[in-house]
Design a protein around this motif. Structure first.
Motif, PDB file in Angstrom:
ATOM      1  N   ASP A 277      -2.109   6.064  -3.050  1.00 55.13           N
ATOM      2  CA  ASP A 277      -0.244   5.411  -2.145  1.00 55.13           C
ATOM      3  C   ASP A 277      -0.654   4.228  -2.928  1.00 55.13           C
ATOM      4  OD1 ASP A 277       0.391   7.433  -0.491  1.00 55.13           O
ATOM      5  OD2 ASP A 277      -1.873   6.902   0.629  1.00 55.13           O
ATOM      6  N   GLY A 278       0.594   3.911  -2.588  1.00 50.80           N
ATOM      7  CA  GLY A 278       1.742   2.198  -3.172  1.00 50.80           C
ATOM      8  C   GLY A 278       2.895   2.610  -3.236  1.00 50.80           C
ATOM      9  N   GLY A 279       3.299   1.367  -2.916  1.00 51.26           N
ATOM     10  CA  GLY A 279       4.491   1.020  -3.119  1.00 51.26           C
ATOM     11  C   GLY A 279       4.539  -1.027  -3.033  1.00 51.26           C
TER      12      GLY A 279
ATOM     13  N   ASN B 207       0.607  -1.409  -0.670  1.00 52.02           N
ATOM     14  CA  ASN B 207      -0.239  -0.287  -0.447  1.00 52.02           C
ATOM     15  C   ASN B 207       1.343   1.020  -0.210  1.00 52.02           C
ATOM     16  OD1 ASN B 207       1.049  -0.405   2.466  1.00 52.02           O
ATOM     17  ND2 ASN B 207      -0.788   0.292   3.568  1.00 52.02           N
ATOM     18  N   SER B 208       1.931   1.271   0.468  1.00 51.85           N
ATOM     19  CA  SER B 208       3.195   2.620  -0.021  1.00 51.85           C
ATOM     20  C   SER B 208       4.272   2.756   0.487  1.00 51.85           C
ATOM     21  CB  SER B 208       2.455   3.036   1.107  1.00 51.85           C
ATOM     22  OG  SER B 208       2.945   2.466   2.605  1.00 51.85           O
ATOM     23  N   GLY B 209       5.327   3.442  -0.008  1.00 51.15           N
ATOM     24  CA  GLY B 209       6.318   2.855   0.142  1.00 51.15           C
ATOM     25  C   GLY B 209       7.296   2.952   2.249  1.00 51.15           C
ATOM     26  N   THR B 210       6.268   3.542   2.324  1.00 50.06           N
ATOM     27  CA  THR B 210       6.773   3.559   4.537  1.00 50.06           C
ATOM     28  C   THR B 210       6.498   2.331   4.420  1.00 50.06           C
ATOM     29  OG1 THR B 210       5.773   5.842   4.110  1.00 50.06           O
ATOM     30  CG2 THR B 210       6.151   4.393   6.858  1.00 50.06           C
ATOM     31  N   ASP B 211       5.234   1.774   4.246  1.00 55.04           N
ATOM     32  CA  ASP B 211       5.111  -0.080   4.909  1.00 55.04           C
ATOM     33  C   ASP B 211       6.072  -0.865   3.963  1.00 55.04           C
ATOM     34  OD1 ASP B 211       3.359   0.585   6.290  1.00 55.04           O
ATOM     35  OD2 ASP B 211       2.447  -0.506   5.992  1.00 55.04           O
TER      36      ASP B 211
ATOM     37  N   SER C 166      16.282  12.400   4.749  1.00 56.56           N
ATOM     38  CA  SER C 166      15.309  12.043   3.557  1.00 56.56           C
ATOM     39  C   SER C 166      14.118  12.601   4.220  1.00 56.56           C
ATOM     40  CB  SER C 166      15.493  10.436   3.962  1.00 56.56           C
ATOM     41  OG  SER C 166      14.706   9.726   2.698  1.00 56.56           O
ATOM     42  N   PHE C 167      13.645  11.713   3.680  1.00 54.31           N
ATOM     43  CA  PHE C 167      11.839  12.152   3.641  1.00 54.31           C
ATOM     44  C   PHE C 167      11.658  10.928   5.107  1.00 54.31           C
ATOM     45  CE2 PHE C 167       7.035  10.838   3.386  1.00 54.31           C
ATOM     46  CZ  PHE C 167       7.276  12.174   3.550  1.00 54.31           C
ATOM     47  N   VAL C 168      11.230  11.924   5.783  1.00 49.05           N
ATOM     48  CA  VAL C 168      10.803  11.469   7.278  1.00 49.05           C
ATOM     49  C   VAL C 168       9.825   9.835   7.633  1.00 49.05           C
ATOM     50  CG1 VAL C 168       8.147  12.519   7.768  1.00 49.05           C
ATOM     51  CG2 VAL C 168       9.891  11.770  10.032  1.00 49.05           C
ATOM     52  N   ALA C 169       9.604   9.229   6.471  1.00 46.44           N
ATOM     53  CA  ALA C 169       9.126   7.840   6.509  1.00 46.44           C
ATOM     54  C   ALA C 169      10.628   6.756   6.900  1.00 46.44           C
ATOM     55  CB  ALA C 169       8.601   7.134   5.259  1.00 46.44           C
ATOM     56  N   SER C 170      11.565   7.568   5.999  1.00 50.36           N
ATOM     57  CA  SER C 170      12.700   6.662   6.350  1.00 50.36           C
ATOM     58  C   SER C 170      13.072   6.132   7.972  1.00 50.36           C
ATOM     59  CB  SER C 170      14.068   6.323   5.651  1.00 50.36           C
ATOM     60  OG  SER C 170      13.780   7.860   4.218  1.00 50.36           O
ATOM     61  N   THR C 171      12.664   7.345   8.502  1.00 47.12           N
ATOM     62  CA  THR C 171      13.004   6.921   9.855  1.00 47.12           C
ATOM     63  C   THR C 171      12.370   7.021  10.438  1.00 47.12           C
ATOM     64  OG1 THR C 171      15.305   8.993   9.730  1.00 47.12           O
ATOM     65  CG2 THR C 171      14.471   8.525  11.866  1.00 47.12           C
TER      66      THR C 171
ATOM     67  N   THR D  70       4.451   4.156  -4.920  1.00 54.08           N
ATOM     68  CA  THR D  70       4.172   4.168  -6.029  1.00 54.08           C
ATOM     69  C   THR D  70       3.227   5.612  -6.056  1.00 54.08           C
ATOM     70  OG1 THR D  70       2.830   2.582  -5.858  1.00 54.08           O
ATOM     71  CG2 THR D  70       4.978   2.202  -7.507  1.00 54.08           C
ATOM     72  N   HIS D  71       4.020   6.276  -4.812  1.00 53.70           N
ATOM     73  CA  HIS D  71       2.704   7.792  -4.870  1.00 53.70           C
ATOM     74  C   HIS D  71       2.405   8.815  -5.930  1.00 53.70           C
ATOM     75  CE1 HIS D  71       2.551  11.705  -3.338  1.00 53.70           C
ATOM     76  NE2 HIS D  71       2.128  11.047  -2.251  1.00 53.70           N
ATOM     77  N   PRO D  72       1.390   9.134  -6.013  1.00 53.13           N
ATOM     78  CA  PRO D  72       0.980  10.110  -7.346  1.00 53.13           C
ATOM     79  C   PRO D  72       2.227  11.131  -7.267  1.00 53.13           C
ATOM     80  CG  PRO D  72      -0.512   9.820  -5.800  1.00 53.13           C
ATOM     81  CD  PRO D  72       0.287   9.416  -4.827  1.00 53.13           C
TER      82      PRO D  72
ATOM     83  N   GLU E 122      17.717  -0.724   0.264  1.00 55.12           N
ATOM     84  CA  GLU E 122      17.325   0.629   0.155  1.00 55.12           C
ATOM     85  C   GLU E 122      16.012   1.041   0.193  1.00 55.12           C
ATOM     86  OE1 GLU E 122      19.263   0.023  -4.125  1.00 55.12           O
ATOM     87  OE2 GLU E 122      19.307  -1.942  -3.503  1.00 55.12           O
ATOM     88  N   ASP E 123      16.394   2.216   0.079  1.00 56.44           N
ATOM     89  CA  ASP E 123      15.200   3.175   0.105  1.00 56.44           C
ATOM     90  C   ASP E 123      15.278   3.554  -0.999  1.00 56.44           C
ATOM     91  OD1 ASP E 123      13.124   5.099   0.124  1.00 56.44           O
ATOM     92  OD2 ASP E 123      13.286   5.876   2.285  1.00 56.44           O
ATOM     93  N   ALA E 124      14.401   2.839  -2.459  1.00 53.05           N
ATOM     94  CA  ALA E 124      14.874   3.195  -3.407  1.00 53.05           C
ATOM     95  C   ALA E 124      12.946   4.111  -3.717  1.00 53.05           C
ATOM     96  CB  ALA E 124      14.603   2.864  -4.498  1.00 53.05           C
ATOM     97  N   ALA E 125      12.374   4.932  -2.602  1.00 55.82           N
ATOM     98  CA  ALA E 125      11.213   5.132  -3.606  1.00 55.82           C
ATOM     99  C   ALA E 125      11.426   5.795  -4.323  1.00 55.82           C
ATOM    100  CB  ALA E 125      10.820   5.899  -1.868  1.00 55.82           C
ATOM    101  N   GLN E 126      12.334   7.230  -4.186  1.00 51.08           N
ATOM    102  CA  GLN E 126      12.898   7.632  -4.563  1.00 51.08           C
ATOM    103  C   GLN E 126      13.272   7.929  -6.729  1.00 51.08           C
ATOM    104  OE1 GLN E 126      14.152  11.892  -3.144  1.00 51.08           O
ATOM    105  NE2 GLN E 126      12.520  11.369  -1.898  1.00 51.08           N
TER     106      GLN E 126
HETATM  107  C1  LIG Z   1      13.179   8.776   0.272  1.00 53.64           C
HETATM  108  C2  LIG Z   1      11.800   7.836   0.596  1.00 53.64           C
HETATM  109  N1  LIG Z   1      11.270   7.145   1.238  1.00 53.64           N
HETATM  110  C3  LIG Z   1      10.181   7.201   1.275  1.00 53.64           C
HETATM  111  C4  LIG Z   1       8.500   8.003   1.496  1.00 53.64           C
HETATM  112  C5  LIG Z   1       7.546   6.711   1.492  1.00 53.64           C
HETATM  113  O1  LIG Z   1       7.150   6.076   0.585  1.00 53.64           O
HETATM  114  P1  LIG Z   1       5.202   6.544   0.684  1.00 53.64           P
HETATM  115  O2  LIG Z   1       4.862   7.555   0.758  1.00 53.64           O
HETATM  116  O3  LIG Z   1       4.887   5.690  -0.482  1.00 53.64           O
HETATM  117  O4  LIG Z   1       4.775   6.143   2.062  1.00 53.64           O
HETATM  118  C6  LIG Z   1       9.403   8.377   0.690  1.00 53.64           C
HETATM  119  C7  LIG Z   1       8.138   9.291  -0.544  1.00 53.64           C
HETATM  120  O5  LIG Z   1       7.342  10.014  -0.233  1.00 53.64           O
HETATM  121  C8  LIG Z   1      10.366   9.423  -0.275  1.00 53.64           C
HETATM  122  O6  LIG Z   1      10.819   9.690  -0.778  1.00 53.64           O
END
Ligand SMILES: Cc1ncc(COP(=O)(O)O)c(C=O)c1O
Length: 387
Positions: free
Chosen positions: A211-213, A77-81, A104-109, A200-202, A174-178
């Motif tokens: 949302d997706g990942g 459902n998301s990159g975060t998950d 990074s985007f806060v999700a990584s931490t 795969t966020h919009p 690897e946080d390959a979200a971007q």
């Molecule tokens: C570097 C990075 N990590 C994690 C995420 C989290 O992904 P998501 O928004 O799909 O949960 C994002 C993007 O939003 C991101 O840019």
């Protein structure tokens, strides 16, 4: 004579300025381009009624595994998950340390903290990605994993990071979200580590309409654990191996992504073309853009310039109708949420200096060449130079 001509054309550029708008993102333009092909695809999913799981999901997973060059992909459902379930599947838990950058985007931490593990931050290189030398220095007996973030669409130095991980027997996530489709030394993002985590966020290059990942991996056991964790811990219809939650990708999003995966190479090339034009036109004496190196294929999720006059420049661009963004203005270690982690300002000088200087220009695939030329001329005009 030449100064008159120059003054006239500058005035002309100033007038053109106010009329023109270059949005930072343009999802509407993407949809307009795809609408005729996309709507029947969505319609088919809605008519068939398989809204969760099923063949569309399985096909997307196989296609993504081939794209990344790994054995398994689990859609989520998301990159975060994707990050959270990968770390959990690797056994990261209370007291464990995970080395990761604070820019990074806060999700990584957040995913590390949510597992009651400790994010151990290290500073970055001028290209905004993890500095391998500092990674090695941060390893302690409690370190369990390294989590590089391929920021901006450019991969971290994975050869060095994988060698460090092998020496110290650490997992790599690897946080390959971007960074979908990015390569380093010929290998794709998400194919180096124990797990690759994509969003795969919009607003991503490869984007769903919500949302997706997904997780990419060569480890069948890790894939099975993430697969169970996304679906209540069910390992078959009636067996719950471990209590879990719900992190599945919707079928309608998977159908959209199957369509967009076919277009991704072209979209990436369009972004790269925009980036190359910026790199050619921008006055590199006035702004710093980390140059591409031969070993990398950068997919330009973002095109980031660095300048000491960033805030003034952003205001000036906004007055000229150019949208821009800052990724990210406050490093994670300086966020209120990070207070309990015990970090201080000044500990990560490169990240902290970049946070004051970075500005993301529009680079999306819907920009015209004129748009890019206009944005570059606005930046150069601000610094009193013209391309
Ligand atoms: C570097 C990075 N990590 C994690 C995420 C989290 O992904 P998501 O928004 O799909 O949960 C994002 C993007 O939003 C991101 O840019």
């Amino acid at each position: 004579m030449s100064s008159t001509r120059s003054a006239t054309s500058t005035a002309g550029a100033e007038r053109a300025v106010s009329a023109r708008k270059v949005p930072y993102v343009n999802i509407g333009a993407q949809y307009a381009e795809e609408r005729d092909e996309l709507l029947p695809i969505i319609d088919q999913v809605l008519r068939e009624g398989q809204y969760i799981a099923g063949e569309v999901i399985e096909r997307l997973e196989a296609e993504l595994a081939a794209f990344v060059g790994v054995k398994h992909v689990v859609t989520l459902n998301s990159g975060t998950d994707a990050l959270a379930l990968s770390l959990a599947a690797l056994g990261i838990g209370p007291g464990d340390e995970v080395i990761t950058p604070p820019n990074s985007f806060v999700a990584s931490t957040a995913v590390v903290v949510n597992l009651r593990a400790k994010p151990v931050f290290v500073d970055v290189l001028p290209d905004q990605n993890l500095d391998p030398k500092q990674v090695e220095a941060a390893i302690t007996p409690r370190t369990k994993a390294i989590m590089p973030v391929h920021l901006t669409g450019r991969m971290a130095r994975m050869d060095e990071i994988m060698a460090i991980a092998a020496r110290h027997k650490l997992a790599v996530v690897e946080d390959a979200a971007q960074a979908i489709g990015s390569r380093y030394q010929g290998r794709a993002s998400g194919s180096y580590g124990d797990a690759g985590c994509f969003s795969t966020h919009p607003l991503k290059n490869f984007n769903a309409c919500g949302d997706g990942g997904f997780v990419s991996t060569n480890d069948a056991q890790l894939a099975a654990k993430v697969r169970a964790a996304r679906n209540h811990g069910l390992v078959d219809r009636n067996t719950v191996a471990q209590f879990a939650s719900v992190s599945r990708m919707d079928t309608v999003q998977a159908a959209i992504l199957r369509y967009r995966l076919k277009r991704l190479p072209e979209i990436t090339e369009r972004r790269r073309r925009n980036a190359a034009l910026y790199t050619r036109l921008l006055d590199m004496g006035a702004v710093f853009v980390p140059p591409e190196i031969a070993a990398e294929y950068h997919t330009y999720h973002t095109y980031v310039i660095q300048s000491e006059r960033r805030d003034e420049l952003q205001r000036s661009l906004s007055e000229r109708g150019v949208g821009s963004a800052i990724h990210y203005p406050v490093p994670i270690h300086l966020q209120p949420a990070a207070r309990e982690l015990g970090y201080r300002a000044g500990q990560f000088p490169v990240v902290e200096q970049q946070a004051q200087r970075i500005l993301t220009l529009p680079v999306n695939q819907s920009l015209s060449e004129d748009d890019v030329r206009y944005v570059a001329s606005c930046v150069n005009l601000f610094f009193d130079k013209r391309p």
